[in-house]
Motif scaffolding. Structure first.
Motif, mmCIF file in Angstrom:
data_model
loop_
_atom_site.group_PDB
_atom_site.id
_atom_site.type_symbol
_atom_site.label_atom_id
_atom_site.label_comp_id
_atom_site.label_asym_id
_atom_site.label_seq_id
_atom_site.Cartn_x
_atom_site.Cartn_y
_atom_site.Cartn_z
ATOM 1 N N SER A 1 35.908 18.598 -18.836
ATOM 2 C CA SER A 1 34.760 18.749 -19.720
ATOM 3 C C SER A 1 34.003 17.421 -19.776
ATOM 4 O O SER A 1 34.504 16.401 -19.297
ATOM 5 C CB SER A 1 35.242 19.113 -21.122
ATOM 6 N N SER A 2 32.827 17.437 -20.387
ATOM 7 C CA SER A 2 32.070 16.188 -20.458
ATOM 8 C C SER A 2 32.783 15.206 -21.386
ATOM 9 O O SER A 2 32.771 13.996 -21.176
ATOM 10 C CB SER A 2 30.635 16.444 -20.920
ATOM 11 N N TYR A 3 33.461 15.746 -22.415
ATOM 12 C CA TYR A 3 34.252 14.884 -23.290
ATOM 13 C C TYR A 3 35.392 14.239 -22.512
ATOM 14 O O TYR A 3 35.640 13.031 -22.599
ATOM 15 C CB TYR A 3 34.812 15.685 -24.474
ATOM 16 N N GLY A 4 36.059 15.071 -21.718
ATOM 17 C CA GLY A 4 37.176 14.581 -20.908
ATOM 18 C C GLY A 4 36.726 13.536 -19.903
ATOM 19 O O GLY A 4 37.394 12.520 -19.689
ATOM 20 N N LEU A 5 35.569 13.791 -19.309
ATOM 21 C CA LEU A 5 35.028 12.857 -18.314
ATOM 22 C C LEU A 5 34.774 11.490 -18.943
ATOM 23 O O LEU A 5 35.101 10.451 -18.371
ATOM 24 C CB LEU A 5 33.700 13.436 -17.774
ATOM 25 N N ASP A 6 34.216 11.524 -20.148
ATOM 26 C CA ASP A 6 33.924 10.287 -20.851
ATOM 27 C C ASP A 6 35.215 9.547 -21.211
ATOM 28 O O ASP A 6 35.330 8.334 -21.035
ATOM 29 C CB ASP A 6 33.130 10.598 -22.125
ATOM 30 N N LEU A 7 36.202 10.334 -21.666
ATOM 31 C CA LEU A 7 37.481 9.733 -22.063
ATOM 32 C C LEU A 7 38.172 9.092 -20.855
ATOM 33 O O LEU A 7 38.656 7.956 -20.925
ATOM 34 C CB LEU A 7 38.392 10.800 -22.690
ATOM 35 N N VAL A 8 38.206 9.832 -19.739
ATOM 36 C CA VAL A 8 38.896 9.303 -18.556
ATOM 37 C C VAL A 8 38.127 8.101 -17.987
ATOM 38 O O VAL A 8 38.744 7.140 -17.521
ATOM 39 C CB VAL A 8 39.112 10.412 -17.503
ATOM 40 N N SER A 9 36.789 8.150 -18.051
ATOM 41 C CA SER A 9 36.014 6.965 -17.626
ATOM 42 C C SER A 9 36.442 5.752 -18.438
ATOM 43 O O SER A 9 36.678 4.666 -17.898
ATOM 44 C CB SER A 9 34.514 7.183 -17.855
ATOM 45 N N LYS A 10 36.560 5.972 -19.748
ATOM 46 C CA LYS A 10 36.945 4.880 -20.635
ATOM 47 C C LYS A 10 38.323 4.339 -20.248
ATOM 48 O O LYS A 10 38.526 3.129 -20.161
ATOM 49 C CB LYS A 10 36.960 5.380 -22.081
ATOM 50 N N ILE A 11 39.249 5.260 -19.980
ATOM 51 C CA ILE A 11 40.605 4.826 -19.632
ATOM 52 C C ILE A 11 40.596 4.053 -18.312
ATOM 53 O O ILE A 11 41.293 3.045 -18.163
ATOM 54 C CB ILE A 11 41.559 6.033 -19.541
ATOM 55 N N MET A 12 39.808 4.535 -17.360
ATOM 56 C CA MET A 12 39.765 3.844 -16.058
ATOM 57 C C MET A 12 39.241 2.415 -16.235
ATOM 58 O O MET A 12 39.725 1.476 -15.593
ATOM 59 C CB MET A 12 38.908 4.621 -15.063
ATOM 60 N N ILE A 13 38.261 2.261 -17.133
ATOM 61 C CA ILE A 13 37.731 0.917 -17.382
ATOM 62 C C ILE A 13 38.806 0.041 -18.031
ATOM 63 O O ILE A 13 39.013 -1.109 -17.647
ATOM 64 C CB ILE A 13 36.465 0.986 -18.264
ATOM 65 N N TYR A 14 39.516 0.613 -19.012
ATOM 66 C CA TYR A 14 40.614 -0.130 -19.632
ATOM 67 C C TYR A 14 41.684 -0.489 -18.594
ATOM 68 O O TYR A 14 42.303 -1.546 -18.666
ATOM 69 C CB TYR A 14 41.242 0.665 -20.780
ATOM 70 N N ALA A 15 41.897 0.417 -17.636
ATOM 71 C CA ALA A 15 42.902 0.160 -16.601
ATOM 72 C C ALA A 15 42.494 -1.047 -15.749
ATOM 73 O O ALA A 15 43.329 -1.891 -15.404
ATOM 74 C CB ALA A 15 43.106 1.394 -15.737
ATOM 75 N N ILE A 16 41.196 -1.123 -15.417
ATOM 76 C CA ILE A 16 40.707 -2.287 -14.654
ATOM 77 C C ILE A 16 40.924 -3.560 -15.469
ATOM 78 O O ILE A 16 41.439 -4.565 -14.977
ATOM 79 C CB ILE A 16 39.194 -2.114 -14.331
ATOM 80 N N VAL B 1 19.942 5.795 -4.600
ATOM 81 C CA VAL B 1 21.303 6.141 -4.161
ATOM 82 C C VAL B 1 22.237 6.353 -5.349
ATOM 83 O O VAL B 1 22.929 7.367 -5.449
ATOM 84 C CB VAL B 1 21.876 5.034 -3.250
ATOM 85 N N ILE B 2 22.241 5.373 -6.246
ATOM 86 C CA ILE B 2 23.140 5.452 -7.394
ATOM 87 C C ILE B 2 22.329 5.398 -8.679
ATOM 88 O O ILE B 2 21.560 4.458 -8.887
ATOM 89 C CB ILE B 2 24.144 4.267 -7.383
ATOM 90 N N ASP B 3 22.490 6.425 -9.509
ATOM 91 C CA ASP B 3 21.842 6.425 -10.812
ATOM 92 C C ASP B 3 22.912 6.588 -11.881
ATOM 93 O O ASP B 3 23.464 7.669 -12.072
ATOM 94 C CB ASP B 3 20.823 7.567 -10.887
ATOM 95 N N LEU B 4 23.210 5.504 -12.577
ATOM 96 C CA LEU B 4 24.317 5.530 -13.534
ATOM 97 C C LEU B 4 23.970 6.266 -14.829
ATOM 98 O O LEU B 4 24.808 6.376 -15.720
ATOM 99 C CB LEU B 4 24.791 4.105 -13.829
ATOM 100 N N ASN B 5 22.729 6.791 -14.930
ATOM 101 C CA ASN B 5 22.402 7.601 -16.101
ATOM 102 C C ASN B 5 23.121 8.940 -16.049
ATOM 103 O O ASN B 5 23.266 9.626 -17.050
ATOM 104 C CB ASN B 5 20.890 7.823 -16.177
ATOM 105 N N ASP B 6 23.557 9.311 -14.832
ATOM 106 C CA ASP B 6 24.295 10.562 -14.636
ATOM 107 C C ASP B 6 25.788 10.300 -14.882
ATOM 108 O O ASP B 6 26.395 9.423 -14.252
ATOM 109 C CB ASP B 6 24.061 11.042 -13.190
ATOM 110 N N ALA B 7 26.387 11.061 -15.812
ATOM 111 C CA ALA B 7 27.773 10.804 -16.218
ATOM 112 C C ALA B 7 28.750 10.932 -15.047
ATOM 113 O O ALA B 7 29.734 10.195 -14.962
ATOM 114 C CB ALA B 7 28.184 11.748 -17.339
ATOM 115 N N LYS B 8 28.487 11.901 -14.151
ATOM 116 C CA LYS B 8 29.403 12.077 -13.021
ATOM 117 C C LYS B 8 29.302 10.930 -12.025
ATOM 118 O O LYS B 8 30.318 10.471 -11.489
ATOM 119 C CB LYS B 8 29.117 13.408 -12.314
ATOM 120 N N VAL B 9 28.086 10.466 -11.802
ATOM 121 C CA VAL B 9 27.901 9.314 -10.913
ATOM 122 C C VAL B 9 28.630 8.104 -11.500
ATOM 123 O O VAL B 9 29.349 7.384 -10.808
ATOM 124 C CB VAL B 9 26.405 9.003 -10.722
#
Lengths: 333, 248
Positions: free
Chosen positions: A27-42, A152-160
């Protein structure tokens, strides 16, 4: 060494593959959460380079993270998107530069003094943005137009943004894994175990530690950039010592001395946080989520001295009752 | 006249009011073992720490291979050919015996900026490590984790790690401490073997071993040198007998 690598890469490879597939059904909520976790992982991996690999307990990692984030927002034009091509390097460079400065001074101290000095420098950075005009008062600053790279890359798109973050997660892991087995990484490992012996062998340890500190700061800056772009927002809390402390808990929870421990720790920490914060499960008690989180972490550290990375070993011992340490088996065979 | 590799002149170390080392001069020549003996607190370890560059002396000069090394860092002295072992084991217990030596050897070929290359495939350090293991007789256990070695082997590894940096001068701080008779014999053979190409400073409490292997003995009492001579002369020196050997 090869064995160590294959085991580590198998697990992490599967994890990365799973993360790459997640947007297909998340879901979009899940995508946001996992993005956050990936950033914390870095971010946690950047700290692992210092704490787990070099033995330098840095209590100010949030400062480098925050600087990366603030640069991303402050350097973006108000009414159009900035180019990734210079904004991302600017964030990394700014964080690395502050790390070079902090490292140059703090690495002259040791042990608990080092911890306190790194904390002090992080608090200095915090008060530059806390309640000041530069930091947008207590509310922080919004980033209305997220950076792009041509068409090429538009970071306004959550999936990108998700995949952009994923690429950097993989890159950070691979980069650090290769770095740690190089000449440089082996010297860091030697410094962690016995710095005196390293000096007696002919290594000037200070420049090595400073290089590690600066690299770590740069990677934390990368994580900060990603976080600012993901949320479209920065606030002083990103530089607070709470985050530095949470990061230390993440890498301890995951297992010090293992890169994958930092990733696992970031996932575990955020999931636990979400779990105890959930009113659906805990009702009114969810307000006191920190109590549940804290107790769970204490239990984990008590039961798993090597962190979650050591879980398979603990389970194997429970199941088969083998008392012989694994290392000894390898040697005696 | 043999070649002097390490020379300390007028070395003094004061800790506040205490004079730990008082105007000590010492020369180490290639092909000899120079032993320093003395009671606990005589300043032997402080002397070794100063010579190896752990901290600078209050006064005095140090020459390494003919160059003034007084202000060199410990790391630079090591790179220029000064190896030292410690009284307490300073091995890396989580690494294999081989990796202990390889990492030490890497100090001679430092290339930290080549971050993509696997350190274990670094030819020079692998070769230097293998040579050091061979010399110190640890080749058979090179794949073991260093922490699992016997005490005697750990002491051997301590020396092997010194040899891995291919030093000209060896400063050995009580290499025989805590060793059994058999282990002591093996270590003495190793030292006699190493004597050929190196200048060795040996700080040791085992008097039998010292008199067996040393070419020259310096006796320290309360930070000062009271005698420095061949073992035979030291044995009959009346000052030494009253101060230290107690009629040995």
């Amino acid at each position: 060494m090869d064995k160590f690598f294959s085991g580590q890469f198998l697990f992490v490879g599967l994890l990365f593959a799973g993360l790459a597939l997640y947007p297909l059904f998340g879901s979009s909520y899940g995508l946001d959460l996992v993005s956050k976790i990936m950033i914390y992982a870095i971010l946690a991996m950047s700290l692992e380079l210092l704490v787990g690999s070099t033995g330098l307990v840095c209590f100010g990692q949030a400062a480098f993270f925050g600087i990366g984030a603030y640069i991303a927002v402050l350097f973006s034009p108000e009414s159009e998107s900035a180019s990734l091509l210079w904004l991302l390097p600017a964030s990394i460079l700014a964080a690395a530069t502050y790390a070079l400065f902090v490292g140059a001074l703090s690495l002259r101290t040791k042990g608990v003094y080092f911890i306190m000095v790194t904390l002090a420098f992080a608090q200095m950075a915090y008060y530059v943005v806390h309640d000041t005009k530069l930091g947008g008062g207590t509310d922080g600053i919004y980033l209305y137009f997220k950076p792009i790279l041509g068409s090429v890359i538009d970071l306004n798109d959550a999936k990108v943004l998700y995949f952009f973050t994923w690429v950097f997660l993989v890159w950070t892991f691979v980069f650090l894994a290769i770095l740690l087995r190089s000449h440089f990484g082996r010297v860091l490992a030697g410094i962690r175990i016995n710095e005196q012996r390293m000096r007696a062998s002919g290594f000037s340890t200070y420049p090595y530690k400073l290089a590690a500190f600066t690299t770590s700061g740069g990677i934390a800056g990368l994580a900060g950039f990603l976080f600012a772009v993901k949320d479209g927002f920065v606030n002083p809390e990103m530089m607070s010592w709470h985050l530095s402390g949470a990061l230390l808990i993440m890498i301890i929870l995951g297992g010090l001395g293992h890169l994958r421990g930092a990733i696992i720790g970031a996932f575990a920490f955020v999931f636990l946080q979400e779990f105890f914060k959930s009113p659906a499960i805990f009702g009114d008690f969810a307000k006191h989520w920190q109590l549940g989180l804290g107790l769970t972490i204490i239990a984990c550290v008590a039961l798993l001295p090597k962190g979650l990375v050591g879980l398979p070993e603990v389970l194997r011992k429970r199941l088969y009752g083998s008392r012989q340490p694994r290392d000894a088996q390898v040697v005696l065979k | 006249m043999a070649e002097t590799l390490l020379k300390g002149s007028g070395i003094t170390q004061r800790w506040g009011g205490l004079v730990a080392v008082n105007k000590v001069s010492i020369e180490l020549e290639r092909g000899t073992v120079h032993a320093v003996i003395g009671t606990n607190g005589a300043g032997k370890s402080t002397l070794i720490n100063i010579l190896s560059g752990e901290f600078p002396p209050t006064e005095g000069q140090i020459q390494l291979l003919g160059k003034d090394a007084t202000h060199w860092s410990q790391a630079k002295r090591a790179r220029q050919g000064l190896g030292r072992s410690y009284q307490r084991n300073t091995i890396f217990p989580d690494f294999t015996v081989f990796e202990n030596c390889r990492l030490a050897a890497q100090a001679q070929v430092q290339r930290p900026w080549v971050w993509w290359n696997d350190a274990q495939k670094c030819k020079q350090s692998v070769e230097a490590a293998n040579r050091a293991l061979e010399l110190s007789g640890l080749t058979e256990v090179k794949e073991r984790f260093a922490g699992l070695l016997s005490h005697g082997q750990k002491r051997q590894l301590e020396i092997a790690m010194c040899l891995a940096i291919q030093p000209e001068v060896l400063l050995l701080d009580e290499p025989l401490a805590g060793m059994g008779a058999e282990e002591t014999d093996r270590m003495l053979k190793l030292l006699a073997n190493l004597k050929q190409g190196h200048a060795i400073l040996l700080v040791e409490h085992d008097m039998d071993a010292v008199f067996k292997i040393a070419d020259r003995i310096t006796v320290m009492v309360n930070g000062s040198v009271i005698a420095s001579d061949t073992p035979d002369q030291i044995r009959i020196n009346p000052d030494v007998q009253t101060a230290y050997l107690g009629g040995h």
